[in-house]
Write an enzyme that holds these catalytic residues in place. Structure first.
Site, PDB file in Angstrom:
ATOM      1  CB  SER A 164      -0.865   0.022   1.265  1.00 57.28           C
ATOM      2  OG  SER A 164      -1.520   1.258   1.405  1.00 57.28           O
ATOM      3  CE1 TYR A 177      -3.618  -2.162   5.552  1.00 59.79           C
ATOM      4  CE2 TYR A 177      -3.178   0.173   5.170  1.00 59.79           C
ATOM      5  CZ  TYR A 177      -3.552  -1.078   4.695  1.00 59.79           C
ATOM      6  OH  TYR A 177      -3.850  -1.246   3.362  1.00 59.79           O
TER       7      TYR A 177
HETATM    8  N1  LIG Z   1      -8.851  -0.193  -0.495  1.00 56.07           N
HETATM    9  C1  LIG Z   1      -7.792   0.547  -0.299  1.00 56.07           C
HETATM   10  O1  LIG Z   1      -7.898   1.777  -0.160  1.00 56.07           O
HETATM   11  C2  LIG Z   1      -6.419  -0.096  -0.268  1.00 56.07           C
HETATM   12  C3  LIG Z   1      -5.298   0.729  -0.461  1.00 56.07           C
HETATM   13  C4  LIG Z   1      -4.054   0.165  -0.438  1.00 56.07           C
HETATM   14  C5  LIG Z   1      -3.903  -1.182  -0.227  1.00 56.07           C
HETATM   15  N2  LIG Z   1      -4.990  -1.973  -0.042  1.00 56.07           N
HETATM   16  C6  LIG Z   1      -4.786  -3.409   0.214  1.00 56.07           C
HETATM   17  O2  LIG Z   1      -5.504  -4.145  -0.749  1.00 56.07           O
HETATM   18  C7  LIG Z   1      -5.784  -5.435  -0.245  1.00 56.07           C
HETATM   19  C8  LIG Z   1      -7.232  -5.788  -0.537  1.00 56.07           C
HETATM   20  O3  LIG Z   1      -8.065  -4.901   0.177  1.00 56.07           O
HETATM   21  P1  LIG Z   1      -9.421  -4.326  -0.455  1.00 56.07           P
HETATM   22  O4  LIG Z   1      -9.240  -2.884  -0.600  1.00 56.07           O
HETATM   23  O5  LIG Z   1      -9.832  -5.120  -1.601  1.00 56.07           O
HETATM   24  O6  LIG Z   1     -10.367  -4.546   0.800  1.00 56.07           O
HETATM   25  P2  LIG Z   1     -11.676  -5.451   0.994  1.00 56.07           P
HETATM   26  O7  LIG Z   1     -12.683  -5.145  -0.018  1.00 56.07           O
HETATM   27  O8  LIG Z   1     -12.059  -5.274   2.432  1.00 56.07           O
HETATM   28  O9  LIG Z   1     -11.136  -6.929   0.775  1.00 56.07           O
HETATM   29  C9  LIG Z   1     -10.313  -7.573   1.715  1.00 56.07           C
HETATM   30  C10 LIG Z   1     -10.244  -9.052   1.412  1.00 56.07           C
HETATM   31  O10 LIG Z   1      -9.393  -9.678   2.374  1.00 56.07           O
HETATM   32  C11 LIG Z   1     -10.076 -10.785   2.932  1.00 56.07           C
HETATM   33  N3  LIG Z   1      -9.705 -11.016   4.315  1.00 56.07           N
HETATM   34  C12 LIG Z   1      -9.720 -10.137   5.350  1.00 56.07           C
HETATM   35  N4  LIG Z   1      -9.363 -10.747   6.474  1.00 56.07           N
HETATM   36  C13 LIG Z   1      -9.141 -12.038   6.153  1.00 56.07           C
HETATM   37  C14 LIG Z   1      -8.748 -13.189   6.912  1.00 56.07           C
HETATM   38  N5  LIG Z   1      -8.540 -13.117   8.240  1.00 56.07           N
HETATM   39  N6  LIG Z   1      -8.606 -14.361   6.279  1.00 56.07           N
HETATM   40  C15 LIG Z   1      -8.819 -14.458   4.946  1.00 56.07           C
HETATM   41  N7  LIG Z   1      -9.181 -13.413   4.172  1.00 56.07           N
HETATM   42  C16 LIG Z   1      -9.346 -12.219   4.794  1.00 56.07           C
HETATM   43  C17 LIG Z   1     -11.547 -10.416   2.829  1.00 56.07           C
HETATM   44  O11 LIG Z   1     -12.355 -11.581   2.773  1.00 56.07           O
HETATM   45  P3  LIG Z   1     -13.264 -12.164   3.966  1.00 56.07           P
HETATM   46  O12 LIG Z   1     -13.714 -11.032   4.800  1.00 56.07           O
HETATM   47  O13 LIG Z   1     -14.364 -12.864   3.251  1.00 56.07           O
HETATM   48  O14 LIG Z   1     -12.376 -13.116   4.691  1.00 56.07           O
HETATM   49  C18 LIG Z   1     -11.598  -9.708   1.499  1.00 56.07           C
HETATM   50  O15 LIG Z   1     -11.740 -10.643   0.474  1.00 56.07           O
HETATM   51  C19 LIG Z   1      -5.435  -5.400   1.231  1.00 56.07           C
HETATM   52  O16 LIG Z   1      -4.196  -6.035   1.434  1.00 56.07           O
HETATM   53  C20 LIG Z   1      -5.310  -3.928   1.531  1.00 56.07           C
HETATM   54  O17 LIG Z   1      -4.396  -3.676   2.580  1.00 56.07           O
HETATM   55  C21 LIG Z   1      -6.244  -1.460  -0.057  1.00 56.07           C
END
Ligand SMILES: NC(=O)c1ccc[n+]([C@@H]2O[C@H](COP(=O)([O-])OP(=O)(O)OC[C@H]3O[C@@H](n4cnc5c(N)ncnc54)[C@H](OP(=O)(O)O)[C@@H]3O)[C@@H](O)[C@H]2O)c1
Length: 408
Positions: A285, A298
């Protein structure tokens, strides 16, 4: 004959119409005008404009040589779609636009000079902009991801956001996908969607990857598949004072964001190395570029991901295994809600994934867009550490719902 015609048609299809016209012009300048200008045209009639300055006689004749070289390079570059065409072709076109706009103003003057300058400078300026924006067109065309890396991909965090879009994009490329996250119903719905829309195979594995030993169990559950692409994506944020974080969530974040990508990569890498091909994406990130008070763990865990991805990119370079550290900025997913943040605008998950797959095999890391990158890097380089930390703390605090800025 028909095969050759099809080949030419296919090769030309890669270029937008204006680029085909430019190729025709470069060929004309290289094979017709250039030789005539250099070898036939009398020196007394020679004129060349560079940067708005008009040259005559022998100086113009000498300057016709670089002119000719430029159009010959343009012909080769546009015929073979060479990567080195960017950015010099855009810069050269900008120089010509500048010269053609300036020359009539300086030499004719008045309204007619300005009108003529605009008439030649504006279209040439538009051409310079088009060439500047055509960077991707000059990149070599990669074979489909399935041919490049293998039949199967494993995507963690596939039930939502960026992971779900990775699964969709990979399936569109004909890659069969192992979908994993905790919410089994969502995985099942996505599996049905991908099998119907892209005729790929899927396997859904519902599991809590934040539990100790889960990464090893996941690797064992896909041991019978040839995993060519690993997307380490699952993650969550948790905004607020570190002292108030649930210790179980602290452990889960470290397991999910740090241990799981490291262990999965370590366990799936040897088979990729044995095959001599593979791809690993580690989703970090922009938050990992800066220490973020009130998002401390984080940002620390994402710094781990960014560094792991970039280091492995270099370590595995030349081995056939492409590694990308994906470092997005704010992206519109469920992340903000899960992290307890106020909603704020961001890029779409599709956009992030599209760019990531384009950067895979080319770049060690893909950042959050030039503005966020510039902001993070300028802040890192220009601000003193205490000032930087205070600024980031204030910005993060504003993302806590109903939080008043504290006195410090
Ligand atoms: N959105 C942003 O602004 C942003 C920015 C920079 C980086 N990121 C990174 O992008 C990645 C994806 O995030 P996203 O933005 O797509 O968020 P999201 O929509 O909340 O998706 C997160 C995913 O991670 C899974 N997850 C969470 N806890 C888990 C656990 N204990 N075991 C297995 N799976 C788990 C969730 O599935 P379940 O809940 O079904 O388990 C979901 O599929 C993350 O690593 C995040 O740090 C996001």
């Amino acid at each position: 004959m028909e095969g050759a015609q099809n080949g030419v048609r296919k090769a030309l299809a890669r270029r937008p119409w204006w680029m085909k016209a430019l190729l025709g012009f470069c060929l004309f300048m290289t094979f017709v005008y250039g030789p005539w200008d250099l070898f036939v045209k009398p020196v007394a009639r020679d004129e060349e404009v560079w940067f708005g300055i008009l040259f005559r006689g022998w100086t113009a004749k000498l300057l016709a040589i670089p002119h000719w070289v430029v159009y010959a390079a343009g012909s080769i570059g546009l015929l073979r779609m060479k990567r080195w065409m960017w950015p010099w072709a855009a810069v050269y076109a900008a120089q010509v636009a500048f010269g053609m706009a300036l020359w009539p103003i300086l030499h004719l003057g008045g309204v007619s000079g300005v009108a003529l300058g605009a008439a030649s400078g504006v279209p040439l300026g538009a051409l310079a902009v088009a060439l500047w924006r055509a960077r991707d067109v000059f990149q070599p065309v990669s074979p489909r991801l399935r041919e490049r890396y293998g039949e199967w991909a494993l995507v963690t965090g596939a039930s939502s956001g960026i992971g779900r879009e990775f699964a969709r994009a990979l399936a569109h490329e004909g890659v069969s996908v192992v979908l994993t996250a905790r919410r089994a119903d969502r995985l099942a719905a996505l599996a049905t969607e991908l099998e119907a829309s892209d005729a790929v195979r899927t396997r859904s594995i519902a599991l809590d990857l934040g539990a100790s030993g889960a990464a090893e169990r996941l690797a064992a559950a896909v041991a019978d598949l040839e995993i060519g692409i690993l997307v380490n994506n699952a993650g969550f944020g948790s905004i607020g004072p570190f002292g108030e974080q649930d210790p179980a969530r602290v452990r889960e974040m470290v397991e999910l964001s740090c241990a799981a990508p490291a262990i999965l990569t370590r366990l799936l890498l040897p088979a990729m190395q044995a095959r001599g091909r593979g791809a690993i994406v580690i989703v970090g990130s922009v938050a990992g570029m800066l220490p973020m008070p009130l998002h401390a763990l984080y940002s620390a865990s994402k710094a781990f991901d960014n560094v792991l991805g970039e280091a492995l990119h270099e370590e595995l370079r030349g081995s056939g295994i492409d590694v990308l550290a994906l470092e997005p900025g704010s992206t519109e997913t469920e992340f903000q809600q899960q992290a307890g943040e106020k909603a704020h605008a961001g890029e779409t998950a599709q956009g992030v994934v599209h760019k990531a797959l384009g950067a895979l095999g080319r770049e060690p890391a893909l950042g959050p867009g030039w503005f966020a990158w510039l902001r993070a890097n300028l802040a890192l380089r220009l601000l003193s550490r205490p000032l930087l930390l205070a600024a980031v703390r204030r910005a993060t605090q504003m993302r806590i719902p109903a939080a008043e800025p504290d006195e410090r």
